[in-house]
Design a protein around this motif. Structure first.
Motif, PDB file in Angstrom:
ATOM      1  N   VAL A  20       0.818  -1.212   0.000  1.00  0.00           N
ATOM      2  CA  VAL A  20       0.000   0.000   0.000  1.00  0.00           C
ATOM      3  C   VAL A  20       0.855   1.267   0.000  1.00  0.00           C
ATOM      4  CG1 VAL A  20      -1.962  -1.131   1.102  1.00  0.00           C
ATOM      5  CG2 VAL A  20      -0.228  -0.012   2.508  1.00  0.00           C
ATOM      6  N   ASN A  21       2.164   1.123   0.174  1.00  0.00           N
ATOM      7  CA  ASN A  21       3.056   2.280   0.139  1.00  0.00           C
ATOM      8  C   ASN A  21       3.345   2.671  -1.302  1.00  0.00           C
ATOM      9  OD1 ASN A  21       3.140   2.059   2.882  1.00  0.00           O
ATOM     10  ND2 ASN A  21       5.182   1.197   2.968  1.00  0.00           N
ATOM     11  N   HIS A  22       3.511   3.972  -1.526  1.00  0.00           N
ATOM     12  CA  HIS A  22       3.780   4.455  -2.871  1.00  0.00           C
ATOM     13  C   HIS A  22       5.110   5.181  -2.968  1.00  0.00           C
ATOM     14  CE1 HIS A  22      -0.159   3.299  -4.289  1.00  0.00           C
ATOM     15  NE2 HIS A  22      -0.669   3.864  -3.214  1.00  0.00           N
ATOM     16  N   GLY A  23       5.913   5.120  -1.936  1.00  0.00           N
ATOM     17  CA  GLY A  23       7.197   5.803  -1.945  1.00  0.00           C
ATOM     18  C   GLY A  23       8.269   4.996  -2.648  1.00  0.00           C
ATOM     19  N   ALA A  24       9.465   5.552  -2.671  1.00  0.00           N
ATOM     20  CA  ALA A  24      10.604   4.873  -3.287  1.00  0.00           C
ATOM     21  C   ALA A  24      10.809   3.507  -2.651  1.00  0.00           C
ATOM     22  CB  ALA A  24      11.853   5.726  -3.120  1.00  0.00           C
ATOM     23  N   GLY A  25      11.095   2.523  -3.482  1.00  0.00           N
ATOM     24  CA  GLY A  25      11.325   1.173  -2.996  1.00  0.00           C
ATOM     25  C   GLY A  25      10.073   0.339  -2.875  1.00  0.00           C
ATOM     26  N   HIS A  26       8.942   0.929  -3.174  1.00  0.00           N
ATOM     27  CA  HIS A  26       7.666   0.207  -3.071  1.00  0.00           C
ATOM     28  C   HIS A  26       7.039   0.121  -4.461  1.00  0.00           C
ATOM     29  CE1 HIS A  26       7.919   0.058   1.301  1.00  0.00           C
ATOM     30  NE2 HIS A  26       8.404   1.281   1.216  1.00  0.00           N
ATOM     31  N   ALA A  27       5.788   0.497  -4.591  1.00  0.00           N
ATOM     32  CA  ALA A  27       5.109   0.393  -5.881  1.00  0.00           C
ATOM     33  C   ALA A  27       5.763   1.315  -6.910  1.00  0.00           C
ATOM     34  CB  ALA A  27       3.636   0.753  -5.722  1.00  0.00           C
ATOM     35  N   THR A  28       5.957   0.795  -8.111  1.00  0.00           N
ATOM     36  CA  THR A  28       6.528   1.599  -9.191  1.00  0.00           C
ATOM     37  C   THR A  28       5.403   2.404  -9.828  1.00  0.00           C
ATOM     38  OG1 THR A  28       8.143  -0.124  -9.604  1.00  0.00           O
ATOM     39  CG2 THR A  28       7.858   1.516 -11.323  1.00  0.00           C
ATOM     40  N   GLN A  29       5.541   3.709  -9.801  1.00  0.00           N
ATOM     41  CA  GLN A  29       4.536   4.578 -10.391  1.00  0.00           C
ATOM     42  C   GLN A  29       4.791   4.724 -11.891  1.00  0.00           C
ATOM     43  OE1 GLN A  29       1.933   5.727  -8.501  1.00  0.00           O
ATOM     44  NE2 GLN A  29       2.890   4.380  -6.999  1.00  0.00           N
ATOM     45  N   PRO A  30       3.750   4.663 -12.701  1.00  0.00           N
ATOM     46  CA  PRO A  30       3.930   4.797 -14.158  1.00  0.00           C
ATOM     47  C   PRO A  30       4.639   6.087 -14.564  1.00  0.00           C
ATOM     48  CG  PRO A  30       1.727   4.003 -13.669  1.00  0.00           C
ATOM     49  CD  PRO A  30       2.365   4.364 -12.351  1.00  0.00           C
ATOM     50  N   ILE A  31       4.415   7.173 -13.850  1.00  0.00           N
ATOM     51  CA  ILE A  31       5.063   8.438 -14.207  1.00  0.00           C
ATOM     52  C   ILE A  31       6.579   8.348 -14.030  1.00  0.00           C
ATOM     53  CG2 ILE A  31       4.770   9.505 -11.932  1.00  0.00           C
ATOM     54  CD1 ILE A  31       4.578  11.303 -15.324  1.00  0.00           C
ATOM     55  N   HIS A  32       7.037   7.618 -12.996  1.00  0.00           N
ATOM     56  CA  HIS A  32       8.475   7.456 -12.796  1.00  0.00           C
ATOM     57  C   HIS A  32       9.109   6.651 -13.929  1.00  0.00           C
ATOM     58  CE1 HIS A  32       7.644   8.452  -8.461  1.00  0.00           C
ATOM     59  NE2 HIS A  32       8.514   9.354  -8.864  1.00  0.00           N
ATOM     60  N   VAL A  33       8.414   5.638 -14.382  1.00  0.00           N
ATOM     61  CA  VAL A  33       8.925   4.848 -15.503  1.00  0.00           C
ATOM     62  C   VAL A  33       8.989   5.721 -16.751  1.00  0.00           C
ATOM     63  CG1 VAL A  33       8.480   2.867 -17.002  1.00  0.00           C
ATOM     64  CG2 VAL A  33       8.124   2.674 -14.530  1.00  0.00           C
ATOM     65  N   ARG A  34       7.947   6.517 -16.993  1.00  0.00           N
ATOM     66  CA  ARG A  34       7.929   7.370 -18.190  1.00  0.00           C
ATOM     67  C   ARG A  34       9.036   8.409 -18.179  1.00  0.00           C
ATOM     68  NH1 ARG A  34       2.203   8.984 -17.645  1.00  0.00           N
ATOM     69  NH2 ARG A  34       1.458   6.952 -17.070  1.00  0.00           N
ATOM     70  N   VAL A  35       9.219   9.100 -17.052  1.00  0.00           N
ATOM     71  CA  VAL A  35      10.252  10.139 -17.022  1.00  0.00           C
ATOM     72  C   VAL A  35      11.653   9.518 -17.028  1.00  0.00           C
ATOM     73  CG1 VAL A  35       8.802  11.927 -16.007  1.00  0.00           C
ATOM     74  CG2 VAL A  35      10.131  10.434 -14.497  1.00  0.00           C
ATOM     75  N   ALA A  36      11.812   8.346 -16.440  1.00  0.00           N
ATOM     76  CA  ALA A  36      13.109   7.671 -16.488  1.00  0.00           C
ATOM     77  C   ALA A  36      13.446   7.277 -17.927  1.00  0.00           C
ATOM     78  CB  ALA A  36      13.115   6.441 -15.581  1.00  0.00           C
ATOM     79  N   GLU A  37      12.468   6.751 -18.637  1.00  0.00           N
ATOM     80  CA  GLU A  37      12.717   6.354 -20.022  1.00  0.00           C
ATOM     81  C   GLU A  37      12.884   7.560 -20.940  1.00  0.00           C
ATOM     82  OE1 GLU A  37       9.731   3.419 -20.943  1.00  0.00           O
ATOM     83  OE2 GLU A  37      10.716   1.940 -19.651  1.00  0.00           O
ATOM     84  N   ALA A  38      12.392   8.719 -20.524  1.00  0.00           N
ATOM     85  CA  ALA A  38      12.545   9.944 -21.326  1.00  0.00           C
ATOM     86  C   ALA A  38      13.894  10.616 -21.095  1.00  0.00           C
ATOM     87  CB  ALA A  38      11.416  10.924 -21.002  1.00  0.00           C
ATOM     88  N   THR A  39      14.668  10.136 -20.130  1.00  0.00           N
ATOM     89  CA  THR A  39      15.995  10.700 -19.842  1.00  0.00           C
ATOM     90  C   THR A  39      17.045   9.592 -19.915  1.00  0.00           C
ATOM     91  OG1 THR A  39      15.504  10.432 -17.480  1.00  0.00           O
ATOM     92  CG2 THR A  39      15.146  12.620 -18.423  1.00  0.00           C
ATOM     93  N   PRO A  40      17.323   9.110 -21.125  1.00  0.00           N
ATOM     94  CA  PRO A  40      18.215   7.950 -21.267  1.00  0.00           C
ATOM     95  C   PRO A  40      19.648   8.189 -20.824  1.00  0.00           C
ATOM     96  CG  PRO A  40      17.687   8.891 -23.403  1.00  0.00           C
ATOM     97  CD  PRO A  40      16.807   9.586 -22.398  1.00  0.00           C
ATOM     98  N   SER A  41      20.096   9.434 -20.786  1.00  0.00           N
ATOM     99  CA  SER A  41      21.486   9.687 -20.384  1.00  0.00           C
ATOM    100  C   SER A  41      21.719   9.477 -18.894  1.00  0.00           C
ATOM    101  CB  SER A  41      21.896  11.110 -20.768  1.00  0.00           C
ATOM    102  OG  SER A  41      21.153  12.053 -20.018  1.00  0.00           O
ATOM    103  N   LYS A  42      20.680   9.317 -18.118  1.00  0.00           N
ATOM    104  CA  LYS A  42      20.812   9.147 -16.667  1.00  0.00           C
ATOM    105  C   LYS A  42      20.834   7.681 -16.232  1.00  0.00           C
ATOM    106  CE  LYS A  42      20.862  13.528 -15.983  1.00  0.00           C
ATOM    107  NZ  LYS A  42      22.063  14.208 -15.582  1.00  0.00           N
ATOM    108  N   TRP A  43      20.782   6.759 -17.187  1.00  0.00           N
ATOM    109  CA  TRP A  43      20.861   5.335 -16.863  1.00  0.00           C
ATOM    110  C   TRP A  43      22.318   4.905 -16.784  1.00  0.00           C
ATOM    111  CZ3 TRP A  43      16.794   2.378 -15.521  1.00  0.00           C
ATOM    112  CH2 TRP A  43      15.515   2.789 -15.901  1.00  0.00           C
ATOM    113  N   ALA A  44      22.644   4.066 -15.829  1.00  0.00           N
ATOM    114  CA  ALA A  44      23.966   3.465 -15.724  1.00  0.00           C
ATOM    115  C   ALA A  44      23.790   1.944 -15.776  1.00  0.00           C
ATOM    116  CB  ALA A  44      24.650   3.867 -14.425  1.00  0.00           C
ATOM    117  N   ASP A  45      24.549   1.292 -16.631  1.00  0.00           N
ATOM    118  CA  ASP A  45      24.513  -0.159 -16.719  1.00  0.00           C
ATOM    119  C   ASP A  45      25.238  -0.759 -15.532  1.00  0.00           C
ATOM    120  OD1 ASP A  45      23.169  -0.117 -19.156  1.00  0.00           O
ATOM    121  OD2 ASP A  45      25.041   0.008 -20.282  1.00  0.00           O
ATOM    122  N   GLY A  46      24.815  -1.951 -15.159  1.00  0.00           N
ATOM    123  CA  GLY A  46      25.461  -2.619 -14.043  1.00  0.00           C
ATOM    124  C   GLY A  46      25.248  -4.116 -14.069  1.00  0.00           C
TER     125      GLY A  46
END
Length: 115
Positions: A20-46
């Motif tokens: 039921v938590n919506h903070g970091a580390g809990h449910a993934t919010q669709p908006i976070h996925v969208r903005v993360a995918e819209a900023t590809p230079s901020k991804w680091a492979d690991g």
């Protein structure tokens, strides 16, 4: 050293129920996925070094999103409320978004707390 408040590392999940938590580390919010995918230079492979049943994931990061000043590799620890050991075994390739704290593994995206 833990720099995040410990209360975000608690989950109100009741087993079969979803978190039921919506903070970091809990449910993934669709908006976070969208903005993360819209900023590809901020991804680091690991590569996953270790995943524990209580949600901790050790990752060896490579490239521009890491935090190592004088190294090509940085080890970071992230946390998610779920036991991801079945999906993230040692050696598994992942990517971590340095701004929105989204961990990508294949087509999966999970919200994480980065320590």
């Amino acid at each position: 050293m833990i720099t995040q408040p410990l209360h975000i590392l608690q989950c109100n999940s009741t087993g079969g129920d979803g978190c039921v938590n919506h903070g970091a580390g809990h449910a993934t919010q669709p908006i976070h996925v969208r903005v993360a995918e819209a900023t590809p230079s901020k991804w680091a492979d690991g590569i996953v070094l270790r995943a524990t049943s209580d949600g901790w994931i050790g990752i060896a990061l490579f490239g521009p999103g890491d935090t190592a000043a004088d190294s090509d590799t940085a080890t970071v620890w992230v946390w998610n409320h779920a036991d991801l050991t079945a999906h993230l075994s040692a050696g598994a390739p992942v990517a971590l978004h340095s701004v929105y704290n989204v961990l990508a593994s294949g087509r999966s995206r999970v919200s994480v707390v980065r320590l």
